[in-house]
Write an enzyme that holds these catalytic residues in place. Structure first.
Site, short mmCIF file in Angstrom:
data_model
loop_
_atom_site.label_atom_id
_atom_site.label_comp_id
_atom_site.label_asym_id
_atom_site.label_seq_id
_atom_site.Cartn_x
_atom_site.Cartn_y
_atom_site.Cartn_z
N TYR A 1 -10.23 91.64 82.19
CA TYR A 1 -10.01 90.21 82.02
C TYR A 1 -11.22 89.43 82.56
CZ TYR A 1 -7.96 85.57 82.55
OH TYR A 1 -7.73 84.22 82.48
N SER B 1 15.21 59.95 89.34
CA SER B 1 15.64 60.93 90.35
C SER B 1 17.11 61.25 90.09
CB SER B 1 15.39 60.40 91.75
OG SER B 1 16.10 59.22 91.92
N LEU B 2 17.70 62.00 90.99
CA LEU B 2 19.06 62.47 90.74
C LEU B 2 19.99 62.08 91.87
CD1 LEU B 2 18.21 66.13 89.66
CD2 LEU B 2 19.08 64.31 88.17
N LYS C 1 17.31 74.07 91.65
CA LYS C 1 16.53 72.88 91.99
C LYS C 1 15.32 73.37 92.77
CE LYS C 1 16.99 68.16 93.57
NZ LYS C 1 15.84 68.04 94.45
N ARG D 1 4.85 62.29 89.81
CA ARG D 1 5.98 61.43 89.50
C ARG D 1 5.74 60.02 90.05
NH1 ARG D 1 10.64 60.28 92.41
NH2 ARG D 1 12.29 59.48 91.08
N CYS E 1 3.39 71.68 135.63
CA CYS E 1 2.96 72.36 136.84
C CYS E 1 1.44 72.14 136.91
CB CYS E 1 3.26 73.85 136.74
SG CYS E 1 2.42 74.81 138.01
S1 IVH Z 1 15.58 67.20 86.17
C1 IVH Z 1 16.57 63.04 85.22
N1 IVH Z 1 15.52 69.72 86.87
O1 IVH Z 1 14.46 67.10 91.54
C2 IVH Z 1 16.30 64.44 85.53
N2 IVH Z 1 14.69 68.13 88.40
O2 IVH Z 1 15.71 64.21 92.07
C3 IVH Z 1 15.44 64.58 86.71
N3 IVH Z 1 13.82 69.09 90.46
O3 IVH Z 1 11.84 64.94 91.49
C4 IVH Z 1 14.75 65.83 86.87
N4 IVH Z 1 14.21 71.18 89.95
O4 IVH Z 1 11.19 67.29 91.26
C5 IVH Z 1 15.25 68.46 87.23
N5 IVH Z 1 15.53 71.99 87.34
C6 IVH Z 1 15.24 70.73 87.69
C7 IVH Z 1 14.65 70.43 88.92
C8 IVH Z 1 14.39 69.10 89.24
C9 IVH Z 1 13.74 70.35 90.87
C10 IVH Z 1 13.40 67.92 91.25
C11 IVH Z 1 12.39 67.07 90.58
C12 IVH Z 1 12.79 65.65 90.80
C13 IVH Z 1 14.02 65.77 91.63
C14 IVH Z 1 15.09 64.88 91.07
#
Ligand code: IVH
Length: 672
Positions: A38, A84-85, A118, A139, A428
């Site tokens: 490679y 975010s979630l 996650k 992000r 000490c």
């Molecule tokens: S979906 C609207 N999938 O979690 C959907 N996020 O709070 C949002 N993350 O900043 C993202 N693994 O960095 C998604 N399998 C996954 C994930 C994931 C990690 C993180 C991502 C984001 C945060 C969301």
């Protein structure tokens, strides 16, 4: 092969080959050729591109080695916000999530979900235009991120060009950049050896690596990438998130193999439990699971709230915690005399690791947490490493708890302890305290010191207890036979240890200074000192003002050094080390052949072409020194505009005064 057309064909061929092998290796984990073969292909391509610069291409694998250094990152707006979630912390909250979906959609039948690990890294967006990776960004705040395209291009798991035909005009791929636990371990090991700061965890290492302005540094970091979605799934003309992931896989991305389709929340919970079990055996860190509604139509109907979609939720793993009993508190004396309370616990498993001790930090922490001996306590492993006591379980108190008394005297030498104003630590102050001496010895031979193999904590305790090593120079008087005869040693380990000792007798000055464990003098200060002081002799004799002249050395460090080298017993240690053959590995050659070696600059007045900081850094990078005060040692006073009183004084002292133009000539950019 001088012909451009021919070269072009050959480059295309090589790129195709290399891309295919990259995909086999990094994505499919199924290499077809050896690393050597490679490398040969890669070098051939680099040579070709060098010879014919007109062959440069944004998607050439050669782009992965990193390019120009940036001044800063530009911002990029995400066409579709990166949301975010919300979190679900229990099974019940997952059931509630489903209930809300059903109510919102007003539907009876069950919903299909995708459950994915996650990943504990950093979310990025990759924009592909007609198949070509054009922009990669962080992000950021969800709407605007930083343009880190050059860095992302160095990651082998990120395709520079999408695979296959029929490419969409624009595709925004989203996913997580991370560093594997093994990659993290190796990275930190390398940093330890080169005296750099360690990263706290793989996530920090990934974040630090992505934020490099010099993409060559990023290229050397073991970054990896999993794709988990796209900005606008409808652009792909598919019906489900599962199909989105399939397409991403076909296009050349890595998709996490622990992603599952689940036809009920029950199945989702089962998968969560499976991930929680598998978590510690994985080669990368995950901090939970993400559940997504599988149908894209349903996703579209559900839509988003301000910051998070209604169609997804994150299930976080609980922190690794356990309760146990606080049996007693002992007090450790550190190298600098700081006395640290350590909780002795009834052994308990926390996240798969047996814990029986935890640091309590200091007296204030104990008071703040209201901890008592015999308390039942909640312990956790912070960041999965260092155990700590979170809090007492007050409801479980029986009245048999005893307050934790801080000692008045050193547990080892009985010297009265002192707590200086503004400091949290009890100390000490007896420099001869055996506990401190042992700690200092362990530091000297340990990883942050000279890193002498065979002289770890256990060995040093043994040698210290037997009076064989009471101070640093004693180490170099050890005889091989003597070591071989000790319990737990043998001929071989004694021979290895002696060889390691011999090898340690030519440290760099910075390494030796760090190893001596002088208070406030860490690796960074030691390196600054080494640059300005060519020999240990000069350093030992330096006055506080000489030391403070060094950019980055403040009064605290200066005073500590003067105090250390002013102490006769420390001077004796250095003298004895010298007699035993310790020699500083000279870095002098590197310094003397630099253009500004031996010169000391002082700046006054305003500079036009650069900032004061840049000017100072230029001097230092060319081997010169920068002074902040006027003295006879200054060799060049650079007078900018509106130079004030320093100029007059410099004239009185008869120093060389130069203009900004002269200075520019000296540092080699007079023409700019
Ligand atoms: S979906 C609207 N999938 O979690 C959907 N996020 O709070 C949002 N993350 O900043 C993202 N693994 O960095 C998604 N399998 C996954 C994930 C994931 C990690 C993180 C991502 C984001 C945060 C969301």
């Amino acid at each position: 092969m001088e012909n451009l057309a021919e070269a072009k064909k050959q480059a295309a061929e090589l790129r195709r080959e290399i891309n295919r092998h990259d995909h086999q290796y990094y994505v499919l984990d199924n290499p077809e050729i050896s690393d050597g073969e490679y490398d040969r292909l890669f070098r051939e391509l680099l040579a070709l591109e060098e010879k014919f610069p007109e062959l440069a291409a944004a998607d050439s694998p050669s782009m992965r080695v990193g390019g120009a250094v940036l001044a800063g990152f530009e911002t990029v707006d995400h066409r579709i916000p990166m949301l975010s979630l919300e979190n679900a912390f229990s099974d019940q909250e997952l059931f509630d999530f489903e209930k809300k979906l059903i109510r919102y959609l007003n539907r009876e039948d069950e919903i299909d979900y995708m459950a994915e690990p996650k990943l504990d890294g950093l979310a990025v967006e990759l924009v592909y235009e007609h198949g070509l990776l054009t922009t990669g960004s962080t992000r950021g705040d969800g709407r605007t991120g930083e343009n880190i395209t050059a860095n992302l291009k160095t990651i082998q798991a990120i395709p520079l060009r999408l695979r296959g035909g029929n490419l969409p005009d624009r595709l925004e791929v989203r996913g997580e950049v991370f560093i594997s636990t093994e990659g993290f371990r190796r990275l930190n090991e390398k940093r330890l050896q080169s005296g750099e700061n360690l990263f706290a965890n793989p996530r920090n290492a990934a974040a630090g690596s992505l934020r490099q302005l010099d993409s060559k540094i990023t290229a050397a970091r073991p970054l990896d990438f999993f794709a988990y979605g796209v900005g606008d799934p409808f652009a792909l003309e598919v019906k489900s998130h599962a199909q989105v992931l399939e397409i991403l896989r076909d296009r050349g991305f890595k998709i996490n193999e622990l992603t599952r389709k689940c036809s009920s929340i029950r199945a989702v919970i089962d998968h969560f439990n499976l991930l929680a079990e598998k978590r510690h055996g994985l080669d990368y860190e995950i901090d939970g699971m993400v559940v997504k509604v599988n149908s894209l139509d349903l996703q579209a109907r559900l839509g988003s709230k301000a910051r998070s979609p209604r169609w997804a939720v994150a299930c976080k793993f609980p922190a690794v915690q356990a309760t146990t009993r606080l049996l007693d508190v002992v007090f450790n004396v550190g190298r600098t005399g700081a006395v640290t309370p350590v909780a002795l616990l009834e052994p308990v498993k926390v996240g798969g690791v047996m814990v029986s001790r935890a640091t309590l930090h200091n007296e204030d922490e104990i008071t703040r947490k209201d901890l008592k001996i015999n308390d039942r306590v909640l312990v956790q492993r912070a960041g999965d490493v260092i155990p700590e006591v979170v809090k007492p379980i007050r409801e479980k108190r029986t009245g048999h708890e005893k307050p934790i008394a801080m000692p008045r005297q050193c547990p080892k030498c009985e010297t009265e302890l002192v707590r200086k104003e503004g400091e949290a630590a009890l100390r000490c102050v007896n420099l001869q305290c055996p506990a401190q001496r042992l700690r200092a010895l362990i530091h000297f031979t340990g990883k942050s010191g000279l890193d002498i193999d065979g002289f770890g904590v256990k060995a040093m305790e043994q040698l210290f207890d037997r009076d064989l090593v009471r101070s640093i120079p004693d180490l170099y008087g050890l005889e091989q036979d003597e070591l071989a005869a000790l319990p737990g040693w043998g001929e071989k380990s004694a021979a290895n240890a002696c060889a390691a000792l011999a090898k340690s007798t030519t440290p760099s000055l910075a390494r030796l200074i760090t190893a001596l464990g002088i208070r406030y003098v860490g690796e960074v200060s030691a390196q600054l000192l080494e640059k300005s002081f060519p020999s240990l002799d000069r350093l030992v004799k330096a006055e506080q003002s000489d030391l403070e002249e060094i950019e980055g050395i403040g009064p605290q460090v200066g005073a500590s050094l003067v105090e250390f080298f002013g102490n006769p017993s420390n001077r004796e240690i250095i003298e004895r080390l010298r007699q035993q053959g310790l020699r500083i590995k000279s870095t002098a050659e590197e310094h003397t052949d630099q253009p500004l070696s031996g010169m000391i600059f002082l700046f006054t007045g305003a500079l036009r072409s650069f900032s004061r900081n840049e000017a100072k850094n230029r001097v230092k990078s060319l081997g010169g020194r920068v002074s902040s005060a006027l003295s006879r040692k200054v060799t060049h006073l650079v007078a900018g505009e509106k130079a004030g009183s320093k100029l007059a004084k410099a004239r009185d002292l008869g120093l060389a005064i130069i203009s900004e133009e002269d200075f520019k000539m000296m540092i080699g950019n007079g023409s700019r």
